[in-house]
Design a protein around this motif. Structure first.
Motif, PDB file in Angstrom:
ATOM      1  N   ALA A  17       0.814  -0.964   0.101  1.00  0.00           N
ATOM      2  CA  ALA A  17       0.078  -0.056   0.142  1.00  0.00           C
ATOM      3  C   ALA A  17       0.933   1.264  -0.008  1.00  0.00           C
ATOM      4  N   TYR A  18       1.949   1.079  -0.014  1.00  0.00           N
ATOM      5  CA  TYR A  18       3.182   2.268   0.166  1.00  0.00           C
ATOM      6  C   TYR A  18       2.842   3.102  -1.258  1.00  0.00           C
ATOM      7  N   LYS A  19       2.512   4.403  -1.208  1.00  0.00           N
ATOM      8  CA  LYS A  19       2.629   5.094  -2.413  1.00  0.00           C
ATOM      9  C   LYS A  19       3.804   5.914  -2.561  1.00  0.00           C
ATOM     10  N   ALA A  20       4.515   5.318  -3.391  1.00  0.00           N
ATOM     11  CA  ALA A  20       5.941   6.155  -3.688  1.00  0.00           C
ATOM     12  C   ALA A  20       5.586   7.476  -4.426  1.00  0.00           C
ATOM     13  N   ARG A  21       6.397   8.445  -3.979  1.00  0.00           N
ATOM     14  CA  ARG A  21       6.210   9.764  -4.410  1.00  0.00           C
ATOM     15  C   ARG A  21       6.957  10.136  -5.910  1.00  0.00           C
ATOM     16  N   LEU A  22       6.172  10.857  -6.526  1.00  0.00           N
ATOM     17  CA  LEU A  22       6.600  10.991  -8.075  1.00  0.00           C
ATOM     18  C   LEU A  22       7.511  12.491  -8.188  1.00  0.00           C
ATOM     19  N   PRO A  23       8.619  12.562  -8.888  1.00  0.00           N
ATOM     20  CA  PRO A  23       9.009  13.880  -9.257  1.00  0.00           C
ATOM     21  C   PRO A  23       8.104  14.632  -9.892  1.00  0.00           C
ATOM     22  N   PHE A 443      13.866   4.490  -0.508  1.00  0.00           N
ATOM     23  CA  PHE A 443      14.610   5.123  -1.796  1.00  0.00           C
ATOM     24  C   PHE A 443      14.587   4.372  -2.938  1.00  0.00           C
ATOM     25  N   ASP A 444      14.750   3.204  -3.055  1.00  0.00           N
ATOM     26  CA  ASP A 444      14.633   2.096  -4.036  1.00  0.00           C
ATOM     27  C   ASP A 444      13.411   2.076  -4.561  1.00  0.00           C
ATOM     28  N   SER A 445      12.224   2.143  -3.713  1.00  0.00           N
ATOM     29  CA  SER A 445      10.873   2.058  -4.141  1.00  0.00           C
ATOM     30  C   SER A 445      10.423   3.047  -5.014  1.00  0.00           C
ATOM     31  N   THR A 446      11.210   4.242  -4.771  1.00  0.00           N
ATOM     32  CA  THR A 446      10.603   5.712  -5.045  1.00  0.00           C
ATOM     33  C   THR A 446      11.277   5.757  -6.378  1.00  0.00           C
TER      34      THR A 446
END
Lengths: 620, 620
Positions: A17-23, A443-446
């Motif tokens: 459910a983790y939402k990786a932030r987008l640049p 970090f790697d997820s994002t």
């Protein structure tokens, strides 16, 4: 495979459910793609060779992705938005070795594809390259992706051989792309995979295959690193897992004060992982392959260096310690390297070699070394080779060899009266496979998720032979830059001296970057190595945290390096634009005069420092 | 040592500030200590032997700690509050092997001591038992403790030999306690340490030494487990670290589908860690020492069992898998056990043995086995013994031996045509030292801290030969029960048949509890083993989290076991009190009559099921 049969743990559920932030460039429904200047290889001497091997894909421009609101630059060439009309068909394949975050490249790519057109299709090749050759696919769906977001491993699709190089393999890949009507093929892997991607792109263009090829930098080794690529997906997580274990062992050593732990770390030919883990956990000693190779250290030199440290520590009543080695060390020791070359030559020519008869087939010098080595190392040197003909680094227990040589030397010194301490006790470890399947760090997820999105935009734009790039990574996600760089611009050519005046030249390739002994991470090690050797300043980064303080810490390497090359390229363009703007036809003649003389001086300086004589001084 | 020289990481800093919750009994400034019934050893047959060895400390009462507000029970004997007048001097020593959470026992003990009287003194022995013998102390202060709260390792004070047993050692310990005027000595460790604590307590009483001895259950192995002790400090963290790594490897195996990983886990003689890790990560196969020993499985049986699984998986095109083994496995295989006994006997009598001459000194049967074993195992079987004369389990690479035997058997089956799959490839791992220094989980931090507080209250009460206990651990901290139990009540006596009619009897000791093959954790394994073997239902608990969801998860073992023995003892007391209350002199005769007949029937049932014939059926 493909069907999510795994039983997720509480934490795995939480991570799905983790939402990786987008640049910022990737956040909106529309993304603007800006073509920059055309690229060149870093070394002008290699450029000609590379451009001949890649006539159709060399010299392509760097591209930048931007949120379309910031339209101050008029070069906008296109926008990929929800309005995209013709549905895309994209294939994705895990080529390299498993690396934490790999799944997020796929899920990011999937999310971007579906966000821009729900009719877009993502086909995953089941079983890696072999699945590609055999056209074994699985349509990636939300149901599938849901289980694998932010999860470790490559098991959503699997992987097999990390090679896509032979004529047969290339032909099979093209046949697959054509049969499946793919607009783009995304390859996930390290240096080898991305070299293959470039070759595939060139061949596809030459043979009028419609499919475009995009590479994504994913490898734990952290050695796919150049002007455009700051780090690889998986390096962050892997170093953190190893550092956790190394630190636990440091604390174990300090608690009982009776063992020296020799720990060998995965990372293939280069020592990036070992350097990063040293900076995170502060063990007493580390030996990097790049140091050994630069200083031409022999096995004896290394043994002596370790023994000197042990002896110095014994003089302050310390009989414990932790010593790190990279698995690639063996290839950096000159005499072992030479021995390996001879063995490889024999094996390549299918000479019937075994432990008993090998000595007689080697040069006297190599033969003497081989006879000196203990039996277990002899056996390991003769094990099956990797697909590229090199030794299986993970299988050669250099840590045991060194521990044994150190033991012998300490015994000798004890008899000679130079070592007066307690008995030396070693425990050996190899940390490798236990990290590659780890849950990826934030970090790697994002990073991986962003790269997946970028890969979509490059594919949608029809770019070919590009690697997806996300840079300025040491800053917060809001400052990350997204874009793509032609893989050919990251290539170099190796040259060997084969005899007096005879040199051999290798194929252009994306070569693994070695640890830069003039770089900031190594400088940090050099500054601290003395303290860490004598005092026990162990530091325990602990297990990777996904929430709370420390959960967004990045590697020391990334944090201390000064890497925003792409940002500086953009900054330079701004200066050039400003000069043009300020010196328009009609400006006062004195302004023009100053501009001319200033620019003449700038170009003169640049031409001097770009000359071959200066090249040895450059960071790349 | 002692001076916090370590450089703390972000997470370590965060953890130093973690406030472990206290069970209700320990929260207030006053704590009431209630003496319960006197205790007996679990096995009546052992009771006589134990009571003879421990005439002064056998049969002491169980004690319970309570918040004094709940004064419904009038048995209150004393209260330890800030009002405590005479300052206490307490010594603490790390005796057993390092285990995550050990530091919190010390910091909890320190916090409790200082909260009750700032003049109380805590002396740490530097360098474990050797520091105790040499009277090498360090006063524990807030400055010292601040750096070590919730940190892994034993490096605040260090440890050396895990033995405190010989006459000389006991005398040195007494001399130290007397010289330092200690009111109490707290020993931190596992079964061996707590057996030593009981012996020390008995000797101190017999020789009029003023110092009281308290034990605290701290060992990663999880085998100090009985009616009073539900789990040990460090078991939770260690199993979580290993499970993280095992799961990473499971996912690695599933991603590349070409390796069988043989993983051996630390845990000494018993298989609690291996069982717990299996329940957390669902590998394909596990072999527990207790199964092997109960079923008298030979090396050949085990090899065959593994090969059958590999063959069955190959039939469904699976060529990967993960197999767990406990390090204690070797001692459970009957023929190897017998061989080890013979070797130990030779070594004990200082017979000059080496690899070449050993065979000739063994029985024909043991000699045949020894000759059959590969060289590396032969060498490892002859390595130096532990301080108690047993082999160094961590040094014997059983995983490599089994992988080699399996390889040979699969090759045989391939030739015979019964195995038709791809080549078998094994990679071996030993997970041991990389967890013992880990940052303790929230559970271990909290449990250890509570035990430290409890140890203070037992010491303040002048109790001798007790172990600090915290029970009902599967529930929330608000339901944890605190108290103390005499160590002698946890002892048993081993008997061996030495010939027809001749039996030998061991010294009473707190013996490691084996995995109960009728217990709930094993039952859970038995229910799932089949699915896990064929399907790949790998589960990844991930790295230990200190915040957020999952950070307070406990071991599966603790969660499924039904252990609240102390709670039930208290419940029984309530029933007995109720009967007494309801059948007071003056009650109607028919009530008395019913009470008598009911109680007669209860006691009859109890006497039948307590008889020796029934004892085999009991869980303990």
């Amino acid at each position: 495979m493909g069907v999510p049969l795994v039983e997720l743990s509480t934490l795995q559920h939480v991570r799905t459910a983790y939402k990786a932030r987008l640049p910022p460039a990737l956040q909106g429904s529309h993304v603007e793609l800006v073509r920059g200047d055309s690229t060149v290889a870093a070394d002008p001497a290699d450029a000609l060779v590379i451009s001949r091997s890649f006539p159709l894909t060399y010299g392509l421009p760097l591209v930048h992705l931007k949120a379309p609101s910031g339209t101050e630059n008029g070069n906008s060439q296109s926008e990929n938005g929800v309005s995209q009309s013709v549905p895309l068909r994209v294939g994705v394949v895990f080529c390299g070795r498993q690396s934490p975050g790999g799944h997020n490249v796929v899920t990011g790519l999937f999310d971007a594809l579906k966000a821009h057109n729900t009719s877009n299709v993502l086909l995953g090749f089941v079983g890696g390259t072999e699945g590609l050759f055999a056209q074994k696919t699985l349509e990636v769906t939300e149901d599938l992706v849901r289980t694998y977001r932010n999860q470790g491993g490559f098991d959503m699709l699997g992987r097999t051989k990390d090679q896509l190089r032979s004529l047969q393999q290339v032909n099979d890949a093209r046949a697959a792309c054509e049969a499946l009507k793919l607009d783009a093929l995304v390859l996930i892997g390290g240096c080898g995979t991305n070299t293959d991607a470039a070759q595939l792109a060139e061949t596809f263009t030459a043979t009028n295959c419609h499919t475009k090829v995009i590479g994504v930098p994913v490898t734990i080794d952290g050695d796919l690193k150049n002007q455009f690529i700051e780090t690889d997906v998986g390096f962050d997580t892997t170093c953190k897992v190893y550092s956790q274990l190394i630190s636990n062992i440091c604390i174990d050593a300090l608690s009982a004060e009776k063992y020296y732990y020799f720990i060998r770390l995965m990372g293939r030919r280069t020592s990036h992982i070992t350097l990063e883990c040293t900076l995170q956990s502060h063990p007493n000693m580390v030996i990097l392959g790049e140091e050994v190779s630069t200083q031409k250290m022999t096995l004896f030199d290394i043994t002596k260096q370790i023994c000197d440290v042990i002896q110095a520590r014994a003089e302050t009543e310390k009989y414990h310690g932790v010593i790190l080695l990279p698995e690639g060390l063996i290839e950096n020791i000159p005499e072992i390297h030479a021995l390996l070359q001879e063995i490889n030559d024999l094996l390549k020519h299918d000479v019937d070699v075994d432990i008993l008869n090998l000595s007689s087939k080697l040069s006297p010098w190599a033969s003497a070394l081989f006879d000196f080595l203990p039996l277990f190392i002899k056996k390991q040197l003769l094990l099956d080779r990797e697909s590229d003909g090199s030794v299986q680094l993970s299988q050669i227990e250099m840590e045991k060899l060194l521990a044994q040589l150190v033991d012998t030397e300490i015994t000798r010194r004890t008899k000679a009266g130079t070592y007066k301490g307690k008995k030396f006790n070693a425990i050996c470890h190899f940390f490798g496979y236990q990290a590659r399947g780890s849950l990826p760090s934030n970090f790697d997820s994002t990073y991986a998720n962003a790269l997946g999105h970028v890969a979509f935009h490059l594919a949608a734009e029809g770019l070919n032979g590009y690697m997806a790039t996300v840079t300025n990574l040491k800053e917060d996600v809001t400052n990350w830059r997204c874009g793509g760089a032609p893989i050919t611009a990251m290539m170099s050519v190796k040259r060997w001296l084969r005899g007096p005046g005879v040199s051999q030249i290798g194929k252009p390739a994306v070569h693994p970057a070695k640890v830069d002994l003039k770089g900031k991470p190594y400088e940090l090690l050099a500054q601290n190595a003395g303290r860490w050797q004598t005092d026990d300043l162990y530091c325990n980064p602990g297990p990777i945290q996904f929430e709370g303080p420390g959960s967004d810490i990045k590697t020391v390497t990334l944090s201390v390096e000064d890497q925003d090359y792409v940002g500086r390229i953009q900054e330079l363009q701004k200066y050039l634009d400003q000069v043009k703007e300020m010196v328009k036809p009609g400006c006062p003649p004195e302004v023009l005069k100053v501009a001319l003389s200033s620019m003449a001086s700038v170009t003169e300086v640049l031409s001097v420092i770009s000359a071959p004589a200066y090249r040895g001084l450059r960071p790349f």
